[in-house]
Scaffold this motif. Structure first.
Motif, PDB file in Angstrom:
ATOM      1  N   CYS A   8       2.970  10.000   5.654  1.00  0.00           N
ATOM      2  CA  CYS A   8       3.173   8.558   5.719  1.00  0.00           C
ATOM      3  C   CYS A   8       4.373   8.285   6.626  1.00  0.00           C
ATOM      4  O   CYS A   8       5.392   8.962   6.518  1.00  0.00           O
ATOM      5  N   ASN A  10       6.433   5.979   6.519  1.00  0.00           N
ATOM      6  CA  ASN A  10       7.561   5.443   5.757  1.00  0.00           C
ATOM      7  C   ASN A  10       8.058   6.387   4.674  1.00  0.00           C
ATOM      8  O   ASN A  10       9.255   6.518   4.452  1.00  0.00           O
ATOM      9  N   CYS A  11       7.128   7.041   3.985  1.00  0.00           N
ATOM     10  CA  CYS A  11       7.492   7.847   2.817  1.00  0.00           C
ATOM     11  C   CYS A  11       7.562   9.337   3.131  1.00  0.00           C
ATOM     12  O   CYS A  11       7.990  10.115   2.301  1.00  0.00           O
ATOM     13  N   CYS A  28      -1.249   4.718   2.516  1.00  0.00           N
ATOM     14  CA  CYS A  28      -0.314   5.287   1.564  1.00  0.00           C
ATOM     15  C   CYS A  28      -0.414   4.538   0.238  1.00  0.00           C
ATOM     16  O   CYS A  28      -0.401   3.308   0.220  1.00  0.00           O
ATOM     17  N   THR A  30       1.791   4.244  -1.900  1.00  0.00           N
ATOM     18  CA  THR A  30       3.096   3.665  -2.215  1.00  0.00           C
ATOM     19  C   THR A  30       3.383   2.418  -1.374  1.00  0.00           C
ATOM     20  O   THR A  30       3.730   1.368  -1.898  1.00  0.00           O
ATOM     21  N   CYS A  31       3.220   2.534  -0.060  1.00  0.00           N
ATOM     22  CA  CYS A  31       3.615   1.423   0.815  1.00  0.00           C
ATOM     23  C   CYS A  31       2.449   0.873   1.630  1.00  0.00           C
ATOM     24  O   CYS A  31       2.621  -0.072   2.380  1.00  0.00           O
TER      25      CYS A  31
HETATM   26 ZN   LIG Z   1       4.198   5.266   2.313  1.00  0.00          ZN
END
Ligand SMILES: [Zn+2]
Length: 80
Positions: A8, A10-11, A28, A30-31
């Motif tokens: 990801c 971002n993650c 993702c 999460t985001c």
């Molecule tokens: Zn993410």
């Protein structure tokens, strides 16, 4: 079931256990950014993915290339 590795933007990297027949994650969990599945040989469990961030990682180039191509597709600028 195999443990798939995703990247990801971002993650960072995360792994997800999926059936072989299950479709790859596209975003993702999460985001919700678009993620890329990284093919790993065998059932490799990755823990403590913080160590990977900022390192020299072989797959990084592939991921960058993937996003570059994806952006190009989205913009449809006709290069290539
Ligand atoms: Zn993410």
């Amino acid at each position: 079931m195999p443990d798939y590795l995703y990247e990801c933007p971002n993650c960072g990297r995360f792994s997800k256990i999926q059936r072989i027949s299950a479709p790859a994650l596209e975003t993702c969990p999460t985001c919700h950014a678009p993620v890329k599945r990284i093919i790993v040989g065998g059932s490799v469990l990755i823990k403590g993915s913080g160590a990977i961030k900022g390192g020299d990682w072989d797959g990084k180039k592939q991921v960058e290339d993937y996003y570059r191509r994806k952006q190009k597709d989205e913009h449809g600028d006709g290069i290539d």
